[in-house]
Design a protein around this motif. Structure first.
Motif, PDB file in Angstrom:
ATOM      1  N   ARG A 174       0.828  -1.210   0.000  1.00  0.00           N
ATOM      2  CA  ARG A 174       0.000   0.000   0.000  1.00  0.00           C
ATOM      3  C   ARG A 174       0.865   1.263   0.000  1.00  0.00           C
ATOM      4  NH1 ARG A 174      -3.225  -3.377   4.395  1.00  0.00           N
ATOM      5  NH2 ARG A 174      -4.273  -4.759   2.915  1.00  0.00           N
ATOM      6  N   ILE A 175       2.189   1.067  -0.139  1.00  0.00           N
ATOM      7  CA  ILE A 175       3.133   2.183  -0.251  1.00  0.00           C
ATOM      8  C   ILE A 175       3.686   2.275  -1.662  1.00  0.00           C
ATOM      9  CG2 ILE A 175       5.377   3.045   0.551  1.00  0.00           C
ATOM     10  CD1 ILE A 175       4.736   1.834   3.284  1.00  0.00           C
ATOM     11  N   THR A 176       4.036   1.110  -2.238  1.00  0.00           N
ATOM     12  CA  THR A 176       4.549   1.085  -3.606  1.00  0.00           C
ATOM     13  C   THR A 176       4.404  -0.325  -4.144  1.00  0.00           C
ATOM     14  OG1 THR A 176       6.405   1.731  -5.016  1.00  0.00           O
ATOM     15  CG2 THR A 176       6.946   0.513  -3.008  1.00  0.00           C
ATOM     16  N   TYR A 177       4.583  -0.493  -5.458  1.00  0.00           N
ATOM     17  CA  TYR A 177       4.568  -1.820  -6.064  1.00  0.00           C
ATOM     18  C   TYR A 177       5.850  -2.555  -5.682  1.00  0.00           C
ATOM     19  CZ  TYR A 177       0.553  -0.409  -8.857  1.00  0.00           C
ATOM     20  OH  TYR A 177      -0.689  -0.010  -9.247  1.00  0.00           O
ATOM     21  N   PHE A 178       5.708  -3.822  -5.232  1.00  0.00           N
ATOM     22  CA  PHE A 178       6.880  -4.476  -4.671  1.00  0.00           C
ATOM     23  C   PHE A 178       6.651  -5.980  -4.572  1.00  0.00           C
ATOM     24  CE2 PHE A 178      10.278  -5.092  -1.462  1.00  0.00           C
ATOM     25  CZ  PHE A 178      11.252  -4.263  -2.012  1.00  0.00           C
ATOM     26  N   LEU A 179       7.761  -6.714  -4.405  1.00  0.00           N
ATOM     27  CA  LEU A 179       7.699  -8.122  -4.014  1.00  0.00           C
ATOM     28  C   LEU A 179       7.486  -8.154  -2.497  1.00  0.00           C
ATOM     29  CD1 LEU A 179      10.525  -9.760  -6.168  1.00  0.00           C
ATOM     30  CD2 LEU A 179       8.105 -10.394  -6.159  1.00  0.00           C
ATOM     31  N   ASP A 180       6.240  -7.981  -2.114  1.00  0.00           N
ATOM     32  CA  ASP A 180       5.889  -7.811  -0.700  1.00  0.00           C
ATOM     33  C   ASP A 180       5.726  -9.185  -0.055  1.00  0.00           C
ATOM     34  OD1 ASP A 180       5.197  -6.634   1.670  1.00  0.00           O
ATOM     35  OD2 ASP A 180       3.149  -6.130   1.073  1.00  0.00           O
ATOM     36  N   ARG A 181       6.857  -9.826   0.212  1.00  0.00           N
ATOM     37  CA  ARG A 181       6.868 -11.176   0.789  1.00  0.00           C
ATOM     38  C   ARG A 181       8.116 -11.305   1.658  1.00  0.00           C
ATOM     39  NH1 ARG A 181       7.079 -15.181  -4.208  1.00  0.00           N
ATOM     40  NH2 ARG A 181       8.222 -16.522  -2.750  1.00  0.00           N
ATOM     41  N   PRO A 182       8.061 -12.085   2.734  1.00  0.00           N
ATOM     42  CA  PRO A 182       9.163 -12.051   3.711  1.00  0.00           C
ATOM     43  C   PRO A 182      10.459 -12.690   3.244  1.00  0.00           C
ATOM     44  CG  PRO A 182       7.465 -13.624   4.375  1.00  0.00           C
ATOM     45  CD  PRO A 182       6.907 -12.856   3.222  1.00  0.00           C
ATOM     46  N   ASP A 183      10.433 -13.535   2.195  1.00  0.00           N
ATOM     47  CA  ASP A 183      11.674 -14.176   1.769  1.00  0.00           C
ATOM     48  C   ASP A 183      12.513 -13.298   0.856  1.00  0.00           C
ATOM     49  OD1 ASP A 183       9.868 -14.333  -0.298  1.00  0.00           O
ATOM     50  OD2 ASP A 183      10.339 -16.392  -0.867  1.00  0.00           O
ATOM     51  N   VAL A 184      12.007 -12.125   0.490  1.00  0.00           N
ATOM     52  CA  VAL A 184      12.782 -11.193  -0.338  1.00  0.00           C
ATOM     53  C   VAL A 184      13.431 -10.172   0.585  1.00  0.00           C
ATOM     54  CG1 VAL A 184      12.690  -9.474  -2.176  1.00  0.00           C
ATOM     55  CG2 VAL A 184      11.285 -11.541  -2.322  1.00  0.00           C
ATOM     56  N   MET A 185      14.704 -10.380   0.880  1.00  0.00           N
ATOM     57  CA  MET A 185      15.448  -9.515   1.798  1.00  0.00           C
ATOM     58  C   MET A 185      16.435  -8.673   1.011  1.00  0.00           C
ATOM     59  SD  MET A 185      16.148 -12.323   4.834  1.00  0.00           S
ATOM     60  CE  MET A 185      16.759 -11.122   6.019  1.00  0.00           C
ATOM     61  N   THR A 186      16.451  -7.380   1.305  1.00  0.00           N
ATOM     62  CA  THR A 186      17.330  -6.477   0.567  1.00  0.00           C
ATOM     63  C   THR A 186      17.658  -5.269   1.431  1.00  0.00           C
ATOM     64  OG1 THR A 186      17.580  -5.284  -1.523  1.00  0.00           O
ATOM     65  CG2 THR A 186      15.415  -5.200  -0.482  1.00  0.00           C
ATOM     66  N   THR A 187      18.642  -4.488   0.993  1.00  0.00           N
ATOM     67  CA  THR A 187      19.017  -3.268   1.711  1.00  0.00           C
ATOM     68  C   THR A 187      18.209  -2.088   1.180  1.00  0.00           C
ATOM     69  OG1 THR A 187      20.829  -2.881   0.163  1.00  0.00           O
ATOM     70  CG2 THR A 187      21.342  -4.087   2.200  1.00  0.00           C
ATOM     71  N   TYR A 188      18.019  -1.096   2.040  1.00  0.00           N
ATOM     72  CA  TYR A 188      17.174   0.063   1.715  1.00  0.00           C
ATOM     73  C   TYR A 188      17.950   1.361   1.930  1.00  0.00           C
ATOM     74  CZ  TYR A 188      12.897  -2.807   1.747  1.00  0.00           C
ATOM     75  OH  TYR A 188      11.925  -3.728   1.460  1.00  0.00           O
ATOM     76  N   ARG A 189      17.766   2.253   0.980  1.00  0.00           N
ATOM     77  CA  ARG A 189      18.202   3.652   1.134  1.00  0.00           C
ATOM     78  C   ARG A 189      16.949   4.502   0.943  1.00  0.00           C
ATOM     79  NH1 ARG A 189      23.246   6.587   0.187  1.00  0.00           N
ATOM     80  NH2 ARG A 189      22.807   8.757  -0.363  1.00  0.00           N
ATOM     81  N   VAL A 190      16.639   5.346   1.928  1.00  0.00           N
ATOM     82  CA  VAL A 190      15.351   6.047   1.963  1.00  0.00           C
ATOM     83  C   VAL A 190      15.590   7.548   2.071  1.00  0.00           C
ATOM     84  CG1 VAL A 190      13.163   6.318   3.191  1.00  0.00           C
ATOM     85  CG2 VAL A 190      14.248   4.060   3.048  1.00  0.00           C
ATOM     86  N   THR A 191      14.997   8.280   1.157  1.00  0.00           N
ATOM     87  CA  THR A 191      15.045   9.746   1.181  1.00  0.00           C
ATOM     88  C   THR A 191      13.644  10.265   1.477  1.00  0.00           C
ATOM     89  OG1 THR A 191      16.842   9.783  -0.444  1.00  0.00           O
ATOM     90  CG2 THR A 191      15.597  11.827  -0.118  1.00  0.00           C
ATOM     91  N   ILE A 192      13.543  11.140   2.479  1.00  0.00           N
ATOM     92  CA  ILE A 192      12.247  11.691   2.883  1.00  0.00           C
ATOM     93  C   ILE A 192      12.303  13.207   2.763  1.00  0.00           C
ATOM     94  CG2 ILE A 192      10.466  11.693   4.677  1.00  0.00           C
ATOM     95  CD1 ILE A 192      12.028   9.397   6.029  1.00  0.00           C
ATOM     96  N   ARG A 193      11.283  13.769   2.127  1.00  0.00           N
ATOM     97  CA  ARG A 193      11.163  15.220   2.033  1.00  0.00           C
ATOM     98  C   ARG A 193       9.788  15.621   2.540  1.00  0.00           C
ATOM     99  NH1 ARG A 193      12.610  13.379  -2.922  1.00  0.00           N
ATOM    100  NH2 ARG A 193      14.849  13.441  -3.386  1.00  0.00           N
ATOM    101  N   ALA A 194       9.751  16.725   3.292  1.00  0.00           N
ATOM    102  CA  ALA A 194       8.468  17.199   3.819  1.00  0.00           C
ATOM    103  C   ALA A 194       8.623  18.635   4.284  1.00  0.00           C
ATOM    104  CB  ALA A 194       7.998  16.321   4.976  1.00  0.00           C
ATOM    105  N   ASP A 195       7.497  19.258   4.582  1.00  0.00           N
ATOM    106  CA  ASP A 195       7.498  20.614   5.122  1.00  0.00           C
ATOM    107  C   ASP A 195       8.189  20.627   6.479  1.00  0.00           C
ATOM    108  OD1 ASP A 195       6.262  23.460   5.113  1.00  0.00           O
ATOM    109  OD2 ASP A 195       5.676  22.601   7.051  1.00  0.00           O
TER     110      ASP A 195
END
Length: 917
Positions: A174-195
């Motif tokens: 419900r955030i983005t299209y993805f392989l939303d399953r627990p056996d798919v493990m990967t590293t994340y880099r997250v950029t957040i912008r807001a007021d």
């Protein structure tokens, strides 16, 4: 845990459907929707409900090597840009990739920088299919989501103006299209912008690597998590929050920053949570050798949350009730629950995050194991005996009911329809009991060897329950093959024990037989069930002195249907203490006289069995009394029980917390489980009679004890003071049953004079049961004082919902119109509607008004918050245990819910299982 917790404060009402639907259950759900933006947890009119099967597991066609997520936060239109680097699974040949997605407005999709035309991908209900992908590539999607309108509290949503995520089990889609399953493990880099004004704080998993101001009044923060994780462990929080800070130095001398983020008005309520976290980190190092692995550990408390807490890597999101505490607003139980839930989520860092589940059928792999670990932690911090009693009480009140009803399932189920119905007492509580049996059999050292091997083999991997079992077996050179039956069979085994005494030989024999009671409805895992391994801890007591016969204590292993164990060298028939410490999750069936139970209640050296003997004796007597009520007989207090009660009351050798438990009669809901047809009115009358007669019999002793305990001085939060308050309030409850002016005055005085929430709430709960002016005065005063504190007002709603007064249903109806009641707040709904369903005598009142009220609110909630509605509707699951009139009333409400147009999958699954049970 997603504590997910199961709410420790009350028996769970969450259920999982352990079976594929029968043809009758495969009804279509009538809801029309766009293929691009399907409603969460619902199906289109052309779809039928199909179960997901454990046997159908297949690894994905592609793996994900890394993810870059950009969030431009806006309450109504948050832009999420996802760049995922994928490579084909070497064991797969398909060039097609299915990505999950719900409630997303797709803006664009590109592969290796080239924007795709609509003919190059397919949008479908629940996701997107990409065609003709190369061996490896970077997929970029841009989607819009609306946090402010997301009332499901799954995915990215807003609460109190702050942005928050909840991704377990299937929220990331419900955030983005993805392989939303627990056996798919990967590293994340997250950029957040807001007021910068509305969101001065922006958090995500891992370590903060940069932050900067932007020219348009916004700012940007970049987070990077170096540890691979599945999507369900992703977290983002942004808003106006304040931080309560601390530190922890690991065993290898690394300094870890600890941060607890809360709304500004709650900043003074975080110290207990911080100390609990530090204690948890130290305990996990000492007991399991597990150190924390990041430079920062963050906790965020939010008011709107479907579960208790969530173990997102490095950024735990908590229901605020499991973080915030001051003596004036939190009870002793709240303090202990905060410590336990903080510990649970921290322990998940290794048992759940570093080693996670291959698929959701393996959920107990992380939850059962971590519940066991948090139970052991609490036992070490408090009293092991009292903790064990509390845990087993919860198991019997919640999980045993689940195991004997329409939602019975193994701890590793074979199928599900809605994943969110999977978070059950069976997976959590029974799962922990299975782990405890490994510990009982192997001992602490052997269990630690197994844990060490488990992490050595599987760190940074997604594995199965079989992998854990293999590690325990291999590390100790033990065959645990038969333990697989605990993972694949549903239901609670019954352990029947009979005794034989041969005076001539001086031999005492115990014959133990295990069996499963039959379940109707064809629940999976209930056909052809085989004997399971049962470690049964046994002790023998001298029938005269009550002393332990030391040479005959220990654990016997029952692995077949029946075995006889003989103890020799005895000069007189002993009294057997069986299933000490509740060494296996079974229902014990053993013919014991009232005299023997009273003896064990007074003398057993095993604290759990001493308590349990009293509960068993009380249960026998209360069930007999309930039968007497139904037959119009005059009730009489059992002299044997009265004498045993008196001995416990005067026993100064036990701590106050244990004494409080030993003096408390079994709950009406637990008593009902022992009846062929539950009679809530007769049970209530019988239990109230015993409470009153015991209070009358021991009035002077109870009054003296109360005054002694009440004279303890100003509030303290140490364990001794907590134990004394626990006993004091049990004693006050007995005295309140007298309903004399003096006893009412005693309760009212405690309410008015209390300097802490434990004593104030205890007194308010007792007054809420009475028809006296002091009741309304106390409720009014409590509300006026605490109306600005949501967690305390939850208590105000709950004490009225569980009142034993005959007008409780009318009071609950009035409270649903109160300005502070909102169906959008899960805590508030649980505190009123959920609490009311636990009130056996009033929820099940004969006119069916309680059933109609529950069904009305399930239907009000289900479309916006399917998870909450599903947990509420599970209160109907035991309807076939009641008389014909009540059965018909509940069945009619279930049918009304089932016929509701567009009913969500979560509720549909539970309702259909109940109707076809």
């Amino acid at each position: 845990m997603r504590a997910k917790t199961i709410n420790h404060a009350a028996p769970t009402t969450a259920f999982f459907n352990g079976a594929g639907p029968t043809p009758a259950i495969s009804a279509q759900i009538q809801r029309s929707q766009s293929t691009q933006s399907p409603e969460p947890n619902s199906l289109t009119a052309t779809q039928s409900i199909q179960p997901v099967l454990r046997s159908d597991y297949q690894p994905p066609a592609y793996w994900i090597d890394n993810v870059e997520l950009d969030f431009d936060l806006d309450p109504r239109e948050t832009l999420v840009t996802a760049r995922i680097s994928v490579r084909r699974n070497a064991q797969q040949s398909s060039s097609t990739l299915d990505l999950a997605g719900e409630n997303l407005k797709l803006q664009s999709v590109a592969v290796d920088g080239k924007r795709l035309e609509q003919t190059q991908y397919q949008l479908r209900d629940g996701g997107m299919t990409l065609l003709d992908l190369p061996e490896s590539c970077v997929i970029e999607t841009k989607v819009l989501v609306s946090p402010v309108t997301n009332k499901s509290l799954s995915g990215l949503y807003q609460t109190s103006g702050n942005f928050c995520t909840q991704c377990e089990a299937v929220g990331f889609r419900r955030i983005t299209y993805f392989l939303d399953r627990p056996d798919v493990m990967t590293t994340y880099r997250v950029t957040i912008r807001a007021d910068k004004q509305t969101c001065p704080v922006m958090l995500s998993n891992g370590n903060r690597i940069s932050q900067r101001d932007l020219d348009d009044g916004r700012h940007e923060v970049v987070w990077e998590d170096p540890f691979p994780k599945p999507s369900y462990l992703f977290a983002l929080v942004a808003g106006n929050l304040k931080c309560h800070r601390g530190t922890f130095t690991t065993r290898d001398c690394r300094n870890v920053a600890l941060e607890i983020w809360v709304e500004p008005q709650n900043i003074d309520k975080c110290e207990h949570a911080l100390v609990s976290l530090q204690k948890s980190m130290k305990w996990d190092e000492d007991v399991f050798g597990l150190q924390y692995d990041l430079d920062i550990y963050m906790i965020v408390a939010v008011n709107d949350f479907n579960m208790g807490a969530m173990e997102n890597k490095g950024l735990n999101v908590f229901n605020s009730k499991y973080v915030l505490a001051l003596p004036d607003t939190a009870t002793d139980e709240d303090y202990m629950l905060i410590e336990a839930v903080i510990a649970h989520e921290y322990f998940h860092n290794w048992t759940g995050n570093r080693v996670t589940c291959r698929d959701w059928f393996q959920l107990t792999l992380k939850e059962g194991l971590t519940v066991f670990r948090d139970q052991q932690f609490t036992a070490d911090q408090t009293s092991a005996a009292v903790k064990r009693i509390d845990d087993v009480s919860g198991l019997r009140a919640g999980q045993f009911v689940e195991d004997s009803g329409p939602m019975a399932h193994p701890i590793r189920p074979e199928s599900y329809i809605s994943m969110d119905n999977f978070y059950t007492a069976t997976v959590y509580r029974k799962g922990a009991e299975i782990i405890r049996m490994y510990h009982t059999i192997l001992g602490a050292e052997g269990f630690r060897r197994g844990m060490d091997l488990y992490f050595q083999r599987h760190d940074n991997s997604a594995v199965t329950c079989d992998d854990f079992r293999a590690a325990m077996a291999d590390a100790n050179n033990v065959n645990f093959d038969l333990f697989d039956r605990w993972y694949s069979q549903a239901g609670t085994p019954e352990l029947t024990v009979s005794e034989a005494w041969d005076a001539a030989k001086g031999e005492y024999a115990l014959t133990m037989t295990q069996s499963y009671p039959p379940l109707p409805g064809g629940n999976p895992g209930t056909e052809g069930r085989k004997p399971v391994p049962l470690p049964v801890r046994v002790g023998l007591l001298d029938a005269e002195s009550g002393e332990e016969i030391e040479q005959h204590g220990g654990v016997v292993m029952l692995q077949t249907e029946s075995e006889t164990y003989t103890f020799g060298g005895l000069t007189a028939k002993p009294i057997a203490s069986v299933l000490r410490g509740f060494s296996a999750p079974v229902r014990l069936r053993m013919q014991r006289s009232n005299q023997d139970l009273a003896f064990l209640m007074a003398h057993d050296t095993d604290s759990f069995n001493r308590w349990d003997a009293g509960q068993t004796l009380a249960t026998k007597l209360l069930l007999d009394a309930a039968t007497g009520v139904k037959n119009g007989e005059k009730l009489k207090l059992s002299q044997e029980f009265s004498d045993a009660f008196g001995r416990v009351l005067s026993d100064d050798s036990v701590d106050e917390a244990f004494k409080a438990l030993a003096l408390t009669l079994p709950r009406e809901s637990v008593l009902g489980q022992e009846m062929d047809v539950i009679d809530p009115d007769s049970l209530h009358t019988a239990r109230q009679f015993y409470r009153t007669r015991l209070a009358e019999t021991f009035q002077s002793e109870l009054t003296a004890l109360y005054k002694n305990l009440a004279a303890d001085g100003a509030y303290k939060n140490d364990q001794k003071s907590i134990n004394r308050r626990r006993l004091k309030n049990v004693v006050l409850a007995y005295l309140s049953a007298l309903e004399t002016p003096e006893s009412v005055s005693l309760v009212a005085d405690q309410f008015n004079q209390a300097d802490n929430m434990t004593d104030k709430q205890a007194a308010l709960s007792l007054l809420a049961n009475l028809d006296v002016p002091a009741r309304d005065e106390a409720l009014t005063a409590f509300y006026k004082k605490y109306q600005s504190d949501p967690l305390v007002i939850d208590k105000w709603f709950a004490v009225q919902a569980v009142s034993s007064r005959a007008d409780t249903i009318e009071q609950v109806k009035q409270l649903t119109t109160h300005p502070d009641f909102s169906v959008d707040n899960p805590n508030r709904v649980r505190s009123l509607i959920g609490a009311f369903t636990q009130n056996q005598v009033r929820f099940h009142q004969a006119d069916g008004a309680g059933y109609k009220l529950l069904a009305d609110y399930v239907l009000k909630i289900e479309s916006a918050n399917p998870q909450l509605a599903a947990r509420l509707v599970a209160a109907f699951n035991s309807y076939r245990r009641f008389d014909e009139t009540r059965q018909t009333q509940m069945q009619n409400e279930l049918k009304r819910i089932a016929e509701h147009p567009g009913l969500c999958k979560d509720v549909h699954e539970i309702v259909q299982r109940a109707l076809h049970f």
